[in-house]
Design an enzyme around this catalytic site. Structure first.
Site, short mmCIF file in Angstrom:
data_model
loop_
_atom_site.label_atom_id
_atom_site.label_comp_id
_atom_site.label_asym_id
_atom_site.label_seq_id
_atom_site.Cartn_x
_atom_site.Cartn_y
_atom_site.Cartn_z
N GLY A 28 0.82 -1.20 0.00
CA GLY A 28 0.00 0.00 0.00
C GLY A 28 0.86 1.25 0.00
N SER A 29 0.37 2.29 0.65
CA SER A 29 1.04 3.58 0.60
C SER A 29 2.15 3.68 1.64
CB SER A 29 0.03 4.70 0.86
OG SER A 29 -0.37 4.70 2.23
N GLU A 62 5.62 -3.33 0.85
CA GLU A 62 5.78 -2.94 -0.55
C GLU A 62 4.93 -1.70 -0.75
OE1 GLU A 62 5.08 -1.87 -3.93
OE2 GLU A 62 3.82 -3.65 -4.15
N LEU A 63 5.59 -0.55 -0.95
CA LEU A 63 4.92 0.73 -0.76
C LEU A 63 4.84 1.59 -2.01
CD1 LEU A 63 6.47 1.59 2.74
CD2 LEU A 63 4.37 0.34 2.21
N CYS A 85 1.79 -0.76 -9.24
CA CYS A 85 2.87 -0.17 -8.44
C CYS A 85 4.09 0.18 -9.29
CB CYS A 85 3.28 -1.13 -7.32
SG CYS A 85 1.99 -1.38 -6.09
N GLU A 114 3.57 9.31 -6.55
CA GLU A 114 3.02 8.16 -7.27
C GLU A 114 1.62 8.52 -7.76
OE1 GLU A 114 2.60 3.36 -6.71
OE2 GLU A 114 2.16 4.62 -4.98
#
Length: 476
Positions: free
Chosen positions: A228-229, A248-249, A282, A377
């Site tokens: 996520g963020s 995992e950002l 992503c 992003e």
């Protein structure tokens, strides 16, 4: 209208509260979904811990058989899975078909890794005090894993949490994204039919704000895996304390197009990387740096190909671009595009907000590097293109980001490829392809604000296990 309950301890449990789920495209109500409370989440964690106490002793070949069977059942039921993706995620049907194929492969990778878990023999006599001893390590499952997953690949990214946990001998409590719970709940019956013991997999839709603390701090929770963020990732890391954490950002992935490249041969691939699933990936291609000698040709071809993309309903085979996941996401991205244009950027194509929560595929040039569409992003169908004169300049531009998940470079020269591979600060550098490239066995994770730890089944299994050292003194 159908309602979906919580999956706890191998059975469906009524929840105290339910929330409506709406389709991104068209806005139709799809179902009422259980929204777990903290108390219900704790019940799931306790059930997972009790199941773990026996599941951790299941032989590796049996864990592998369950995962192989789950992959086979997923393929048998693939049409139902594809319909779920089209409805709840608004994923174009051809992209949905690809995700389900990858998901089955991910579970097969997990089955294979279940059989490869092994420790090492330690050369004890390498130290004077170790003479006369045998030493070795074994890998042990750590216990209950809690997994918090995003909306954009709700089958395959869930598989990257569930598959490694089951392969390692752990139990798991899964909290899917609020926008895409149906794909996760689909796994309940699938893994039951595959032979997974009750309680090893628990699925609890609900709000992240309400469930985050219990999922990261409960004493039975030994590992947390989140996609996520960065903002939420930091909260999770603080809450988790000394537990194992994989984060995992996200990213704002960049591509370098070096001099000497045949632009025509790579345009289709670059456009795919920028706009597949509306850029809600992503490692979506968000920034492109093109050698000045190729810049005008690249922009012209890229814009022309982008304008050929088909906009429509996700269930249509011809659709390339469709609804964003929410109106909130649409408004945010449109505001970022407007900000870039107000700051002097050229809108080469797109930028229009269309009906059904759609943003037309957007290409920008001349963007200020500090603009959000470059620095943050986007997670939408927006790409920025800029020229460069030297490779060093391009690599510096790629690294001028708080993210570092994947980056790519097209170059005909091996020395320049190795230079980029060495100097780009990212978890993965993709040579002669877009940064959106990923297969499900590779180590996948980032640097800087893109997170910590690695997915990719073998690497995620390692993240979810402990190493225990054992020593035998040969002469008591």
């Amino acid at each position: 209208m159908k309602s979906y309950d919580l999956w706890i301890g191998g059975e469906w449990r009524r929840a105290a509260r339910y929330e409506p789920l709406y389709a991104p495209y068209g806005g139709d109500k799809l179902a009422d979904i259980a929204a777990a409370s903290a108390a219900e989440a704790e019940e799931a964690i306790v059930n997972a811990h009790e199941a773990f106490l026996s599941y951790r002793n299941m032989p590796a070949y049996k864990r592998a058989e369950i995962l192989y069977q789950a992959a086979a059942l997923l393929e048998e039921r693939s049409e139902a899975c594809i319909r779920i993706l089209v409805q709840e995620a608004g994923k174009p049907v051809k992209a949905a078909r690809g995700e389900i194929a990858r998901t089955a492969e991910t579970y097969r990778f997990a089955a294979e890794e279940a059989k490869r878990i092994a420790g090492d023999q330690i050369p004890m006599d390498a130290a004077a005090g170790g003479t006369g001893r045998i030493g070795f390590t074994v890998k042990t499952p750590i216990g209950v894993i809690t997994a918090i997953t995003p909306f954009n690949f709700p089958f395959n990214l869930v598989a990257h949490k569930v598959g490694p946990a089951l392969a390692a001998g752990n139990a798991i409590v899964l909290k899917p994204a609020e926008q895409t719970p149906l794909s996760a709940l689909f796994l309940a019956d699938l893994f039951r039919d595959a032979g997974l013991p009750d309680g090893v997999l628990n699925i609890i839709p609900g709000g992240g704000a309400e469930l985050s603390e219990i999922l990261t701090t409960h004493p039975h929770v030994k590992g947390v895996t989140f996609t996520g963020s960065p903002e939420v990732g930091r909260i999770i890391q603080r809450q988790a304390g000394l537990r194992k954490v994989t984060l995992e950002l996200g990213s704002n992935s960049a591509l370098i197009v070096d001099e000497g490249i045949d632009v025509a041969s790579i345009i289709d691939r670059c456009v795919e990387g920028a706009f597949v699933y509306n850029g809600q990936v992503c490692i979506s291609l968000q920034r492109v740096y093109v050698h000045r000698s190729l810049y005008e040709e690249f922009v012209a071809r890229f814009v022309r190909r982008t304008e050929q993309l088909q906009i429509g309903a996700p269930g249509e085979e011809s659709t390339d671009v469709t609804s964003l996941i929410s109106n909130k996401a649409l408004q945010r991205i449109a505001e970022w595009v407007d900000e870039a244009v107000q700051g002097g950027a050229m809108l080469e194509c797109g930028g229009m907000v269309l009906e059904h929560q759609i943003l037309a595929p957007t290409v920008l040039t001349g963007v200020n590097p500090s603009a959000k569409v470059v620095a943050e992003e986007v997670f939408g169908p927006v790409v920025s293109i800029a020229p460069f004169d030297t490779l060093e300049e391009a690599v510096a531009a790629v690294n001028r980001s708080r993210y570092g998940l994947h980056a790519g470079i097209y170059t005909p020269r091996i020395d320049r490829a190795f230079y980029a591979a060495r100097e780009i600060d990212a978890g993965g550098v993709i040579i002669n392809d877009i940064p959106t490239f990923r297969t499900d066995q590779i180590p996948y994770g980032g640097r800087k604000d893109s997170g910590i730890g690695r997915e990719g089944i073998r690497y995620a299994v390692e993240e979810q296990m402990d190493t225990k050292f054992i020593s035998f003194k040969l002469q008591p």
